[in-house]
Design a protein around this motif. Structure first.
Motif, short mmCIF file in Angstrom:
data_model
loop_
_atom_site.label_atom_id
_atom_site.label_comp_id
_atom_site.label_asym_id
_atom_site.label_seq_id
_atom_site.Cartn_x
_atom_site.Cartn_y
_atom_site.Cartn_z
N TRP A 26 -31.42 -37.93 23.47
CA TRP A 26 -32.26 -38.84 24.39
C TRP A 26 -32.05 -40.21 24.57
O TRP A 26 -31.84 -40.75 25.42
CB TRP A 26 -33.86 -38.64 23.78
CG TRP A 26 -34.64 -37.44 23.96
CD1 TRP A 26 -33.92 -36.33 24.34
CD2 TRP A 26 -35.79 -37.38 23.45
NE1 TRP A 26 -34.77 -35.36 24.33
CE2 TRP A 26 -36.25 -35.82 23.72
CE3 TRP A 26 -36.90 -38.04 23.07
CZ2 TRP A 26 -37.39 -35.16 23.34
CZ3 TRP A 26 -38.06 -37.36 22.76
CH2 TRP A 26 -38.50 -36.06 22.94
N ALA A 27 -31.61 -40.62 23.47
CA ALA A 27 -31.12 -42.35 23.67
C ALA A 27 -29.77 -42.40 24.35
O ALA A 27 -29.57 -43.26 25.05
CB ALA A 27 -31.20 -42.84 22.24
N VAL A 28 -28.87 -41.40 23.90
CA VAL A 28 -27.69 -41.45 24.90
C VAL A 28 -28.01 -41.09 26.33
O VAL A 28 -27.10 -41.57 27.05
CB VAL A 28 -26.66 -40.28 24.14
CG1 VAL A 28 -25.47 -40.26 24.96
CG2 VAL A 28 -26.63 -40.74 22.77
N GLY A 29 -28.93 -40.31 26.45
CA GLY A 29 -29.10 -39.94 27.94
C GLY A 29 -29.64 -41.05 28.61
O GLY A 29 -29.13 -41.27 29.63
N GLY A 30 -30.48 -41.72 27.79
CA GLY A 30 -31.21 -42.92 28.70
C GLY A 30 -29.84 -44.00 28.95
O GLY A 30 -29.87 -44.68 30.26
N VAL A 50 -33.34 -34.92 36.25
CA VAL A 50 -34.28 -33.96 36.25
C VAL A 50 -33.85 -32.39 36.56
O VAL A 50 -34.40 -31.64 35.91
CB VAL A 50 -35.25 -34.20 37.59
CG1 VAL A 50 -36.50 -33.21 37.65
CG2 VAL A 50 -36.27 -35.77 37.36
N VAL A 51 -32.86 -32.29 37.35
CA VAL A 51 -32.30 -31.05 37.57
C VAL A 51 -31.51 -30.44 36.11
O VAL A 51 -31.85 -29.56 35.77
CB VAL A 51 -31.53 -30.83 38.51
CG1 VAL A 51 -30.54 -29.87 38.60
CG2 VAL A 51 -32.16 -31.12 39.96
N THR A 52 -30.87 -31.58 35.51
CA THR A 52 -30.37 -31.10 34.18
C THR A 52 -31.34 -30.58 33.07
O THR A 52 -31.07 -29.85 32.49
CB THR A 52 -29.56 -32.44 33.71
OG1 THR A 52 -28.57 -32.75 34.80
CG2 THR A 52 -28.95 -32.14 32.29
N TYR A 53 -32.45 -31.42 33.08
CA TYR A 53 -33.52 -31.33 32.27
C TYR A 53 -33.86 -29.88 32.37
O TYR A 53 -34.32 -29.20 31.52
CB TYR A 53 -34.48 -32.43 32.05
CG TYR A 53 -35.78 -32.17 31.30
CD1 TYR A 53 -35.49 -32.02 29.69
CD2 TYR A 53 -36.75 -32.12 31.74
CE1 TYR A 53 -36.49 -31.60 29.05
CE2 TYR A 53 -37.89 -31.84 30.95
CZ TYR A 53 -37.86 -31.68 29.76
OH TYR A 53 -38.75 -31.40 28.89
N LEU A 78 -30.10 -34.94 26.81
CA LEU A 78 -29.36 -35.74 27.85
C LEU A 78 -30.35 -36.18 29.02
O LEU A 78 -30.41 -37.10 29.53
CB LEU A 78 -27.81 -35.67 27.96
CG LEU A 78 -27.07 -35.67 26.75
CD1 LEU A 78 -25.79 -34.98 27.30
CD2 LEU A 78 -26.89 -37.03 26.23
N GLY A 79 -30.56 -35.01 29.64
CA GLY A 79 -31.26 -34.93 30.62
C GLY A 79 -32.72 -35.63 30.60
O GLY A 79 -33.11 -36.45 31.53
N PHE A 80 -33.29 -35.23 29.70
CA PHE A 80 -34.93 -35.96 29.15
C PHE A 80 -34.73 -37.33 29.26
O PHE A 80 -35.40 -38.11 30.07
CB PHE A 80 -35.28 -35.14 28.13
CG PHE A 80 -36.69 -35.74 27.95
CD1 PHE A 80 -37.92 -34.99 28.50
CD2 PHE A 80 -36.96 -36.62 27.04
CE1 PHE A 80 -39.24 -35.76 28.41
CE2 PHE A 80 -38.40 -37.21 26.68
CZ PHE A 80 -39.54 -36.63 27.25
N GLU A 85 -35.80 -42.70 31.42
CA GLU A 85 -35.44 -44.28 31.56
C GLU A 85 -35.43 -44.47 33.04
O GLU A 85 -36.17 -45.44 33.42
CB GLU A 85 -34.08 -44.27 31.07
CG GLU A 85 -33.34 -45.65 31.22
CD GLU A 85 -34.24 -46.48 30.15
OE1 GLU A 85 -34.07 -47.92 30.60
OE2 GLU A 85 -34.69 -46.33 29.06
N VAL A 86 -34.72 -43.67 33.97
CA VAL A 86 -34.64 -43.93 35.14
C VAL A 86 -36.02 -44.08 36.06
O VAL A 86 -36.39 -44.85 36.80
CB VAL A 86 -33.53 -43.20 36.07
CG1 VAL A 86 -33.47 -43.50 37.40
CG2 VAL A 86 -31.97 -43.16 35.38
N GLY A 87 -36.76 -43.01 35.53
CA GLY A 87 -38.03 -42.76 35.99
C GLY A 87 -38.88 -43.79 36.09
O GLY A 87 -39.69 -44.36 36.98
#
Length: 206
Positions: A26-30, A50-53, A78-80, A85-87
């Motif tokens: 999660w942290a890396v994905g953000g 979102v699609v990745t998650y 990673l997706g989540f 973060e972006v959302g």
């Protein structure tokens, strides 16, 4: 996690990795999503994450081995982390400064509310198991004076705005079995789940 551990024959270390690795992801994905958003824009980055998650969440349900499931959950993390973060930043940009804090608070809280509603909805479809909640609200309606001093389990640190929700528990029939002293009984113990070959579908009403 109990069902997954039983299905794949996992030890405590392997089960712990299924929870820990996605948290790190999660942290890396953000962080990665932030870099991606700077390059292609926040809307595009949000769609990708979102699609990745979503895709990896579905893929977890079809993982044939423990190693595959661990990989899928890592990529899912990673997706989540990226979409979270972006959302959040995207919502903040579209919201006026006057309402930004309240709006972000509502978005963040909706995650917990959604999980609670999902738990209630799922359990309501299994009345022969736990079933729907037996009580919501004031604990005194069930004869509970203090959530901080439970008869069983660990104390609950409830906030002033929290609404307690109560489900039936296997400890209750255990108490009845102990009091009635039948000659033979099958049950479970704390930390030792009683598993059978009966499937959820046999108890689902819809």
């Amino acid at each position: 996690m109990v069902a997954l551990a039983a299905h794949f024959g996992l030890d405590s270390g392997q089960t712990g990795l299924l929870t820990t690795v996605p948290l790190v992801a999660w942290a890396v994905g953000g962080a990665l999503a932030g870099v991606l958003a700077d390059r292609i824009g926040r809307v595009g980055a949000l769609m990708i994450t979102v699609v990745t998650y979503a895709v990896l969440t579905v893929a977890c349900g079809f993982a044939p081995t423990y190693e595959t499931l661990l990989l899928f959950r890592s990529l899912q993390g990673l997706g989540f982390g990226g979409e979270w973060e972006v959302g959040a930043i995207l919502v903040a940009e579209y919201t006026s400064a006057r309402h930004r804090g309240r709006t972000l608070g509502a978005v963040q809280s909706s995650w917990a509310v959604g999980r609670g509603l999902a738990a209630i909805g799922e359990s309501s479809l299994l009345p022969a198991v736990h079933g729907s909640p037996v009580h919501c609200g004031d604990p005194s309606g069930l004869g509970i004076d203090d959530l901080g001093r439970p008869d069983f389990g660990e104390p609950v640190d409830a906030g002033p705005d929290d609404i307690p929700v109560f489900w039936a528990c296997g400890v209750i029939p255990q108490t009845a079995v102990t009091a009635s002293r039948p000659p033979f009984a099958l049950t479970h113990a704390p930390g030792q789940m009683f598993l059978t070959d009966a499937r959820d579908e046999q108890y689902r009403v819809a």
